[in-house]
Design a protein around this motif. Structure first.
Motif, mmCIF file in Angstrom:
data_model
loop_
_atom_site.group_PDB
_atom_site.id
_atom_site.type_symbol
_atom_site.label_atom_id
_atom_site.label_comp_id
_atom_site.label_asym_id
_atom_site.label_seq_id
_atom_site.Cartn_x
_atom_site.Cartn_y
_atom_site.Cartn_z
ATOM 1 N N GLN A 28 25.304 -62.405 47.940
ATOM 2 C CA GLN A 28 24.957 -61.100 47.435
ATOM 3 C C GLN A 28 25.821 -60.146 47.002
ATOM 4 O OE1 GLN A 28 21.198 -59.300 49.466
ATOM 5 N NE2 GLN A 28 20.902 -61.391 50.272
ATOM 6 N N VAL A 29 27.064 -60.398 46.584
ATOM 7 C CA VAL A 29 28.064 -59.600 46.188
ATOM 8 C C VAL A 29 28.268 -59.580 44.780
ATOM 9 C CG1 VAL A 29 29.582 -59.853 48.249
ATOM 10 C CG2 VAL A 29 30.002 -61.342 46.254
ATOM 11 N N GLY A 30 27.421 -60.290 43.987
ATOM 12 C CA GLY A 30 27.009 -60.184 42.451
ATOM 13 C C GLY A 30 27.892 -61.275 41.851
ATOM 14 N N LYS A 31 28.196 -62.658 42.374
ATOM 15 C CA LYS A 31 28.679 -63.491 41.854
ATOM 16 C C LYS A 31 27.816 -64.124 40.542
ATOM 17 C CE LYS A 31 28.763 -66.284 45.122
ATOM 18 N NZ LYS A 31 28.240 -65.305 46.278
ATOM 19 N N SER A 32 26.707 -63.971 40.868
ATOM 20 C CA SER A 32 25.731 -64.791 39.568
ATOM 21 C C SER A 32 25.640 -63.776 38.554
ATOM 22 C CB SER A 32 24.463 -65.319 40.142
ATOM 23 O OG SER A 32 24.745 -66.333 41.170
ATOM 24 N N SER A 137 34.271 -59.660 46.222
ATOM 25 C CA SER A 137 33.764 -59.012 47.350
ATOM 26 C C SER A 137 32.536 -58.186 47.232
ATOM 27 C CB SER A 137 34.829 -58.163 47.704
ATOM 28 O OG SER A 137 34.897 -57.022 47.049
ATOM 29 N N SER A 138 32.122 -57.313 47.858
ATOM 30 C CA SER A 138 31.094 -56.292 47.363
ATOM 31 C C SER A 138 31.488 -55.302 46.452
ATOM 32 C CB SER A 138 30.184 -55.682 48.749
ATOM 33 O OG SER A 138 31.304 -55.116 49.726
ATOM 34 N N LEU A 139 30.844 -54.434 46.115
ATOM 35 C CA LEU A 139 31.464 -53.512 45.254
ATOM 36 C C LEU A 139 32.475 -52.488 45.930
ATOM 37 C CD1 LEU A 139 28.095 -51.997 43.975
ATOM 38 C CD2 LEU A 139 29.721 -53.207 42.653
#
Length: 420
Positions: A28-32, A137-139
């Motif tokens: 849920q760090v935004g890869k997709s 990573s996360s934002l």
């Protein structure tokens, strides 16, 4: 809302240079989201979360790739690692064709994955040398604030030039506002949708345990690992003492070492090695441990709100964790391995530097303080000169608004300048 990610610059700069790009990162760090944003209009995609697609990928990887010809985006590639050997064959065949026809190899496969234990091993065995590997990573703070980001450069001359181009009053946050950021962390979905904190992080931990951790530990150790995870959150920004952790969690030291490796490899945490060039017996050999997302760390520590975190006994540890994680994220977003550059220092005489950034023939010492208290004009890092490398002007990262000199060799650096 889509958050523009600094790592997009790196992806766009290498997409014409490699036949494959693999993007690792915690869940849920935004890869997709990033991959879809960059490639979604031009390249079709498939996810191995789909049970039928996953079954085909594992049972007949050659047929899977024939059914999904390149260029293709494959999400959650770790769920179909037999594909990687066939991807290698496809890439090698296309390289031969490109050599005959005197043209560059095109981008054929974009891969994303969360379970880095499975993915890293499979990549190393199958397509090493044929893939560009990036870690997300996360934002980072600059991404949340929609400010262009760059790798953190501690050179004071470069810092001063950047400072002249910004408006400090727009970027400055009070300590209360800063701890609100620390408390929230940087998970994109949580920040964007302002989700219920307990529900989000509880679901996150549950998914992490089920999909990543339980493949690596025995089922009877699940409670022990959860207790270990919570205990390590309480130890963020501390040196790793395996025996001490083992005693407090109720497991053996070898298991502690293995489980810390799980946290690091799955993108939950990072460790810094002690600076030990020209190693002497006065330098500790313990690594230092940090959670990468302070929001997740605060939840595991059971801090109920930002105000109590700011006033609590762990405020300094969380402030340091936030600063270090922002610097590490800037390296990740630039496609660099932070472990080649970042260290900490502490010796038996209690001389220390929270961070050392190593250059080719020099070192940049950094101290991190949560307040804005003035330090002595004698503040220095001269104890590092014994290593024979040039000690560059040092930085003291704190909560003040302005970049300001401490003395001829050291400067106060506002924390908001990390990653700019």
């Amino acid at each position: 809302m889509y958050y523009s990610r600094t790592i997009e610059k790196k992806i766009n700069s290498i997409k014409k240079e490699y036949a494959s790009i693999a993007i690792y990162g915690a869940r849920q760090v935004g890869k997709s989201t990033v991959v879809d944003h960059i490639f979604g209009e031009d390249i079709t995609s498939v996810t191995l979360d789909d049970l039928s697609e996953r079954a085909l990928a594992n049972d007949n990887p050659r047929l899977f790739l024939e059914s999904h010809p390149w260029p293709i985006i494959i999400y959650e590639i770790q769920k179909g690692t037999p594909l990687l050997e066939q991807i290698k064959i496809k890439i090698d065949d296309e390289k031969k064709n490109c050599l005959k026809e005197n043209r560059n190899v095109p981008l054929m496969y974009i891969l994303t994955g969360s379970n880095q234990f499975e993915l890293q091993k499979a990549v190393a065995e199958s397509i090493a040398g044929r893939v560009a590997i990036l870690t997300m990573s996360s934002l980072a703070n600059n991404e949340i604030e929609n400010i262009e980001g760059n790798i953190f450069n501690p050179n004071i001359d470069i810092v001063r030039k950047k400072y002249k181009r910004i408006n400090p009053k727009k970027l400055y946050k009070t300590r209360a506002e800063l701890f609100e950021k620390i408390f929230r962390g940087g998970m994109p979905e949580y920040i964007d949708k302002n989700l219920d904190r307990a529900t989000f992080f509880n679901s996150y931990i549950k998914t992490y345990m089920e999909r990543d951790v339980m493949k690596l530990i025995s089922i009877d150790k699940e409670r022990d690992f959860l207790r270990f995870l919570e205990y390590m959150a309480l130890r963020t920004a501390q040196q790793i003492n395996y025996d001490d952790i083992a005693r407090n969690v109720g497991i053996d030291a070898r298991t502690v070492k293995s489980w810390i490796s799980i946290l690091v490899t799955s993108g939950i945490a990072i460790t810094l090695e002690p600076y030990a060039r020209n190693l002497s017996d006065r330098v500790t050999k313990m690594e230092k441990f940090y959670f990468l997302d302070t929001g997740l760390c605060a939840y595991l520590c059971k801090w109920p709100n930002a105000e109590m975190l700011e006033k609590g006994v762990m405020n300094g540890a969380f402030y340091e964790t936030y600063a270090i994680s922002e610097i590490v994220k800037s390296y990740m977003n630039a496609g660099e391995d932070y472990r080649q550059y970042l260290y900490y220092y502490r010796d038996k005489d209690k001389k220390e530097a929270d961070l050392i950034i190593e250059g080719p023939d020099c070192i940049y010492p950094i101290e991190i303080k949560k307040g804005i208290n003035t330090v002595s004009s004698n503040f220095n890092f001269k104890f590092l000169e014994k290593y024979g490398k040039t000690v560059m002007k040092g930085l003291l990262i704190d909560s003040r608004e302005d970049l300001f000199p401490i003395n001829e060799d050291n400067w106060y650096l506002p924390i908001y300048m990390i990653g700019l």
